[in-house]
Design a protein around this motif. Structure first.
Motif, PDB file in Angstrom:
ATOM      1  N   ILE A 111      25.555 -11.624 118.860  1.00 44.69           N
ATOM      2  CA  ILE A 111      24.181 -11.241 118.577  1.00 44.69           C
ATOM      3  C   ILE A 111      24.174 -10.062 117.605  1.00 44.69           C
ATOM      4  CG2 ILE A 111      21.968 -10.546 119.559  1.00 44.69           C
ATOM      5  CD1 ILE A 111      22.999 -13.313 120.491  1.00 44.69           C
ATOM      6  N   ILE A 112      23.555 -10.287 116.447  1.00 40.73           N
ATOM      7  CA  ILE A 112      23.475  -9.257 115.402  1.00 40.73           C
ATOM      8  C   ILE A 112      22.103  -8.600 115.530  1.00 40.73           C
ATOM      9  CG2 ILE A 112      23.557  -8.844 112.917  1.00 40.73           C
ATOM     10  CD1 ILE A 112      25.172 -11.537 112.777  1.00 40.73           C
ATOM     11  N   GLY A 119      25.363  -5.019 116.532  1.00 41.22           N
ATOM     12  CA  GLY A 119      24.626  -4.169 115.612  1.00 41.22           C
ATOM     13  C   GLY A 119      24.581  -4.824 114.244  1.00 41.22           C
ATOM     14  N   PRO A 120      23.988  -4.142 113.252  1.00 37.81           N
ATOM     15  CA  PRO A 120      23.756  -4.782 111.957  1.00 37.81           C
ATOM     16  C   PRO A 120      24.903  -4.689 110.961  1.00 37.81           C
ATOM     17  CG  PRO A 120      22.741  -2.623 111.985  1.00 37.81           C
ATOM     18  CD  PRO A 120      23.326  -2.828 113.354  1.00 37.81           C
ATOM     19  N   LEU A 121      25.954  -3.917 111.280  1.00 40.26           N
ATOM     20  CA  LEU A 121      26.981  -3.638 110.275  1.00 40.26           C
ATOM     21  C   LEU A 121      28.006  -4.764 110.174  1.00 40.26           C
ATOM     22  CD1 LEU A 121      27.653   0.169 110.855  1.00 40.26           C
ATOM     23  CD2 LEU A 121      25.992  -0.927 109.337  1.00 40.26           C
ATOM     24  N   ALA A 163      32.795  -0.182 116.701  1.00 37.50           N
ATOM     25  CA  ALA A 163      32.465  -0.307 118.119  1.00 37.50           C
ATOM     26  C   ALA A 163      31.700  -1.598 118.357  1.00 37.50           C
ATOM     27  CB  ALA A 163      31.635   0.895 118.583  1.00 37.50           C
ATOM     28  N   LEU A 164      31.885  -2.140 119.548  1.00 41.39           N
ATOM     29  CA  LEU A 164      31.155  -3.313 120.002  1.00 41.39           C
ATOM     30  C   LEU A 164      30.625  -3.061 121.404  1.00 41.39           C
ATOM     31  CD1 LEU A 164      33.602  -6.164 118.915  1.00 41.39           C
ATOM     32  CD2 LEU A 164      31.387  -5.642 117.870  1.00 41.39           C
ATOM     33  N   ARG A 167      27.255   2.638 120.875  1.00 41.22           N
ATOM     34  CA  ARG A 167      27.867   1.724 119.901  1.00 41.22           C
ATOM     35  C   ARG A 167      27.530   2.093 118.469  1.00 41.22           C
ATOM     36  NH1 ARG A 167      24.671  -3.634 119.284  1.00 41.22           N
ATOM     37  NH2 ARG A 167      23.503  -2.136 118.035  1.00 41.22           N
ATOM     38  N   ASP A 168      26.386   2.732 118.257  1.00 41.46           N
ATOM     39  CA  ASP A 168      25.913   3.068 116.914  1.00 41.46           C
ATOM     40  C   ASP A 168      26.037   4.553 116.594  1.00 41.46           C
ATOM     41  OD1 ASP A 168      25.055   0.359 116.608  1.00 41.46           O
ATOM     42  OD2 ASP A 168      23.283   0.846 117.798  1.00 41.46           O
TER      43      ASP A 168
END
Length: 326
Positions: free
Chosen positions: A178-179, A159-161, A204-205, A190-191
């Motif tokens: 992978i972002i 994710g982007p964080l 989370a991943l 995850r988000d």
């Protein structure tokens, strides 16, 4: 028949190299929610969870969670939870149509917003997500184990964080991080909630362990689960040492910049991508969609998760990413 359909028809089916565990022995958990198990050490620490089967045909995670439960693993501090998500889809898996049980009614990994969970829409996936939600709300650290249609190297999807990117770097595996920004058609677990809040300590991943039915994906799932638990400080190394089979490598961080979405049924790749190819020059043709030529938008463009076997209008056929210097 389109070019891509011809390619798909010529591709052999991936062999099923692993056994699907009978997880019915884990139906009755100790949480009041079927197939969710939790163990409290009685000592301070975070609530850490490993989740499998968000998609019903992604067996590597099921193998990992089954093995962790069977080992009798217990936390040395904090709280450890192990669970299975879309049980209904998993129960209907058939080797004759291996992709058919990703979900039953809708993708369970696109429903994780309060508005959707509190809404009126009904599906078997939403029923399961709504049952799991109060428990997921208590989790501090989550690893959601997935796998892929195509035979590609494993990917950690952050994710982007920055907090999730940093966690992936601290874990040290797999090689490719992978972002991404998720999907426009729904929110991943995850988000969800605090996981997707940059101000929250929750994290989370999502890991894509490799091709669904490969032995290598099973090994990656077990290794990543063990590393995640060790990094969280929730288990003793001796208790998971047998699962640690992967060698950390210098990681490569790829930021997804855009999807490539099929606008017609005449989409075709310009070469048989398997994923993570780096296309050196901007303007290189990578696909055609009807009369449209699709080219790389910048130098050193990375091809991520090409979908060689699946075609439909408005289907994401691949993602394009830029290598980051981290």
């Amino acid at each position: 028949m389109t070019t891509l359909e011809a390619i798909r028809a010529a591709l052999p089916a991936y062999p099923i190299e692993v056994s699907f565990p009978d997880i019915t022995r884990w139906r009755e958990g100790n949480t009041g929610i079927d197939y969710l198990h939790t163990f409290d050490s009685g000592k301070p620490g975070k609530h850490v969870m490993i989740l499998a089967l968000t998609h019903g045909n992604e067996v590597s995670g099921a193998i990992a969670v089954d093995a962790l439960l069977a080992s009798g693993l217990r936390p040395s501090s904090g709280r450890l939870s192990l669970g299975f998500g879309n049980i209904g889809a998993y129960e209907q898996f058939s080797a004759e149509n291996a992709d058919a049980t990703r979900f039953l009614d809708e993708d369970m990994n696109r429903v994780w917003t309060a508005s959707t969970l509190d809404g009126e829409r009904q599906s078997r996936e939403l029923t399961r997500a709504r049952a799991m939600r109060p428990f997921i709300d208590t989790v501090d650290l989550l690893l959601d184990i997935h796998s892929m249609h195509e035979a590609s190297a494993p990917l950690m999807m952050t994710g982007p964080l920055e907090k999730a990117i940093a966690l992936a770097a601290e874990l040290g595996t797999p090689e490719h991080v992978i972002i991404d920004k998720g999907h426009a058609n729904g929110t991943r677990m995850r988000d969800y909630g605090g996981f997707g809040d940059p101000a929250s300590p929750k994290n989370a991943l999502l890991i894509e362990t490799g091709q669904h039915f490969a032995k290598s994906a099973r090994d990656v799932a077990l290794d990543s689960a063990a590393r995640f638990l060790l990094h969280a400080g929730v288990v003793a190394e001796a208790d998971v040492a047998s699962f640690l089979t992967q060698t950390p490598a210098r990681q490569k961080f790829v930021e997804i910049t855009q999807p490539v979405v099929a606008r017609s049924m005449d989409f075709r790749f310009s070469q048989p991508f398997t994923g993570l190819e780096v296309i050196e020059k901007a303007g290189t043709e990578i696909a055609r969609d009807g009369d449209e030529v699709i080219v790389t938008p910048y130098d050193n463009c990375v091809i991520v998760q090409p979908s060689m076997r699946h075609l439909g209008v408005n289907v994401t056929m691949m993602r394009l990413g830029r290598l980051l210097d981290r």
